[in-house]
Design a protein around this motif. Structure first.
Motif, PDB file in Angstrom:
ATOM      1  N   GLN A   1       6.053  -6.317  -5.870  1.00 23.42           N
ATOM      2  CA  GLN A   1       7.291  -6.355  -6.635  1.00 23.42           C
ATOM      3  C   GLN A   1       7.229  -5.449  -7.857  1.00 23.42           C
ATOM      4  N   GLU A   2       6.100  -5.437  -8.556  1.00 28.63           N
ATOM      5  CA  GLU A   2       5.952  -4.570  -9.730  1.00 28.63           C
ATOM      6  C   GLU A   2       6.024  -3.101  -9.332  1.00 28.63           C
ATOM      7  N   LEU A   3       5.380  -2.752  -8.228  1.00 32.22           N
ATOM      8  CA  LEU A   3       5.408  -1.364  -7.765  1.00 32.22           C
ATOM      9  C   LEU A   3       6.818  -0.965  -7.340  1.00 32.22           C
ATOM     10  N   ALA A   4       7.487  -1.825  -6.566  1.00 34.48           N
ATOM     11  CA  ALA A   4       8.849  -1.524  -6.113  1.00 34.48           C
ATOM     12  C   ALA A   4       9.781  -1.372  -7.309  1.00 34.48           C
ATOM     13  N   TYR A   5       9.685  -2.270  -8.267  1.00 33.47           N
ATOM     14  CA  TYR A   5      10.525  -2.204  -9.460  1.00 33.47           C
ATOM     15  C   TYR A   5      10.252  -0.919 -10.238  1.00 33.47           C
ATOM     16  N   GLY A   6       8.990  -0.544 -10.350  1.00 36.96           N
ATOM     17  CA  GLY A   6       8.619   0.671 -11.076  1.00 36.96           C
ATOM     18  C   GLY A   6       9.161   1.935 -10.441  1.00 36.96           C
ATOM     19  N   ILE A   7       9.350   1.915  -9.138  1.00 33.19           N
ATOM     20  CA  ILE A   7       9.928   3.062  -8.445  1.00 33.19           C
ATOM     21  C   ILE A   7      11.449   2.980  -8.478  1.00 33.19           C
ATOM     22  N   GLU A   8      11.976   1.816  -8.181  1.00 34.81           N
ATOM     23  CA  GLU A   8      13.416   1.649  -8.014  1.00 34.81           C
ATOM     24  C   GLU A   8      14.198   1.896  -9.298  1.00 34.81           C
ATOM     25  N   TYR A   9      13.681   1.489 -10.416  1.00 37.13           N
ATOM     26  CA  TYR A   9      14.442   1.563 -11.659  1.00 37.13           C
ATOM     27  C   TYR A   9      13.999   2.676 -12.597  1.00 37.13           C
TER      28      TYR A   9
ATOM     29  N   ASP B   1       0.822  -1.211   0.000  1.00 34.90           N
ATOM     30  CA  ASP B   1       0.000   0.000   0.000  1.00 34.90           C
ATOM     31  C   ASP B   1       0.856   1.262   0.000  1.00 34.90           C
ATOM     32  N   GLU B   2       1.987   1.227   0.696  1.00 33.80           N
ATOM     33  CA  GLU B   2       2.887   2.386   0.707  1.00 33.80           C
ATOM     34  C   GLU B   2       3.507   2.603  -0.666  1.00 33.80           C
ATOM     35  N   LEU B   3       3.901   1.509  -1.319  1.00 34.96           N
ATOM     36  CA  LEU B   3       4.458   1.612  -2.673  1.00 34.96           C
ATOM     37  C   LEU B   3       3.403   2.129  -3.648  1.00 34.96           C
ATOM     38  N   LEU B   4       2.179   1.688  -3.484  1.00 37.10           N
ATOM     39  CA  LEU B   4       1.078   2.156  -4.314  1.00 37.10           C
ATOM     40  C   LEU B   4       0.922   3.668  -4.175  1.00 37.10           C
TER      41      LEU B   4
ATOM     42  N   VAL C   1       1.780   9.203  -6.231  1.00 37.09           N
ATOM     43  CA  VAL C   1       2.289  10.573  -6.122  1.00 37.09           C
ATOM     44  C   VAL C   1       3.203  10.879  -7.304  1.00 37.09           C
ATOM     45  N   MET C   2       4.016   9.907  -7.706  1.00 35.64           N
ATOM     46  CA  MET C   2       4.861  10.091  -8.893  1.00 35.64           C
ATOM     47  C   MET C   2       4.013  10.319 -10.138  1.00 35.64           C
ATOM     48  N   ASN C   3       2.938   9.551 -10.283  1.00 36.41           N
ATOM     49  CA  ASN C   3       2.065   9.702 -11.447  1.00 36.41           C
ATOM     50  C   ASN C   3       1.392  11.076 -11.468  1.00 36.41           C
ATOM     51  N   VAL C   4       0.990  11.556 -10.302  1.00 35.92           N
ATOM     52  CA  VAL C   4       0.416  12.909 -10.218  1.00 35.92           C
ATOM     53  C   VAL C   4       1.449  13.920 -10.681  1.00 35.92           C
ATOM     54  N   GLY C   5       2.674  13.779 -10.206  1.00 34.37           N
ATOM     55  CA  GLY C   5       3.742  14.702 -10.584  1.00 34.37           C
ATOM     56  C   GLY C   5       4.065  14.667 -12.066  1.00 34.37           C
ATOM     57  N   ARG C   6       3.974  13.500 -12.667  1.00 31.46           N
ATOM     58  CA  ARG C   6       4.283  13.365 -14.087  1.00 31.46           C
ATOM     59  C   ARG C   6       3.142  13.846 -14.979  1.00 31.46           C
ATOM     60  N   SER C   7       1.914  13.649 -14.555  1.00 28.67           N
ATOM     61  CA  SER C   7       0.791  13.831 -15.470  1.00 28.67           C
ATOM     62  C   SER C   7      -0.069  15.060 -15.233  1.00 28.67           C
ATOM     63  N   GLU C   8       0.058  15.699 -14.102  1.00 25.17           N
ATOM     64  CA  GLU C   8      -0.860  16.792 -13.790  1.00 25.17           C
ATOM     65  C   GLU C   8      -0.297  18.149 -14.195  1.00 25.17           C
ATOM     66  N   ARG C   9       0.873  18.167 -14.782  1.00 27.48           N
ATOM     67  CA  ARG C   9       1.486  19.397 -15.294  1.00 27.48           C
ATOM     68  C   ARG C   9       1.629  19.268 -16.801  1.00 27.48           C
TER      69      ARG C   9
ATOM     70  N   TYR D   1      -5.203   8.807 -10.104  1.00 31.22           N
ATOM     71  CA  TYR D   1      -3.923   8.296 -10.588  1.00 31.22           C
ATOM     72  C   TYR D   1      -3.536   6.934 -10.008  1.00 31.22           C
ATOM     73  N   SER D   2      -4.300   6.413  -9.085  1.00 25.27           N
ATOM     74  CA  SER D   2      -4.016   5.076  -8.563  1.00 25.27           C
ATOM     75  C   SER D   2      -4.885   4.021  -9.240  1.00 25.27           C
ATOM     76  N   TYR D   3      -5.802   4.458 -10.088  1.00 25.24           N
ATOM     77  CA  TYR D   3      -6.815   3.570 -10.661  1.00 25.24           C
ATOM     78  C   TYR D   3      -6.230   2.282 -11.244  1.00 25.24           C
ATOM     79  N   TYR D   4      -5.211   2.392 -12.094  1.00 31.06           N
ATOM     80  CA  TYR D   4      -4.655   1.196 -12.727  1.00 31.06           C
ATOM     81  C   TYR D   4      -3.563   0.539 -11.896  1.00 31.06           C
ATOM     82  N   LEU D   5      -3.046   1.257 -10.913  1.00 27.55           N
ATOM     83  CA  LEU D   5      -1.972   0.702 -10.088  1.00 27.55           C
ATOM     84  C   LEU D   5      -2.472  -0.334  -9.087  1.00 27.55           C
TER      85      LEU D   5
END
Length: 133
Positions: free
Chosen positions: A108-116, A53-56, A61-69, A98-102
């Motif tokens: 593991q998918e969420l961690a990988y998506g943040i880490e890399y 849930d924390e990774l989600l 928050v990253m998706n908001v930052g990328r897509s709302e500007r 922005y969490s709808y599809y996440l």
């Protein structure tokens, strides 16, 4: 619920950004690959110590930052101009949007998506600013 978790995770998101800025500084000052690797390991451990849930929330928050500007790219130079579009949704509404599809991703998918991902700090900073975290 997601927004209140984002508020409580603001410190952890700032810690990720701080480690990344230390990595950039170490690379810029040619402090050695060992130091950069140690910082990468520290960042990886911080990300992987989160529950799903924390990774989600962090990824949202990253998706908001990328897509709302809006962004303006120039063909003759490398920099990108951020266009501060008006934000019409509230923080909780943005988190929901922005969490709808996440929600279908595994830990593991969420961690990988943040880490890399290379623009984590940039997107977290922008997302935290938009969400007023």
């Amino acid at each position: 619920m997601l927004y209140s978790l984002a508020v409580s995770l603001a410190g952890r998101m700032r810690a990720i950004m701080e480690i990344e800025s230390e990595m950039v500084e170490a690379e810029r000052n040619h402090l050695g690959k060992e130091i950069v690797r140690a910082l990468e390991q520290k960042r990886s451990e911080l990300i992987n110590s989160c529950i799903r849930d924390e990774l989600l929330v962090i990824k949202t928050v990253m998706n908001v930052g990328r897509s709302e500007r809006g962004y303006r790219y120039y063909f003759d130079r490398e920099d990108v101009e951020i266009i501060h579009l008006p934000i019409e949704l509230t923080g909780p509404e943005l988190m929901q949007k922005y969490s709808y599809y996440l929600v279908h991703r595994t830990k593991q998918e969420l961690a990988y998506g943040i880490e890399y991902y290379t623009a984590v700090s940039e997107q977290l900073k922008e997302g935290m600013e938009i969400l007023k975290l």
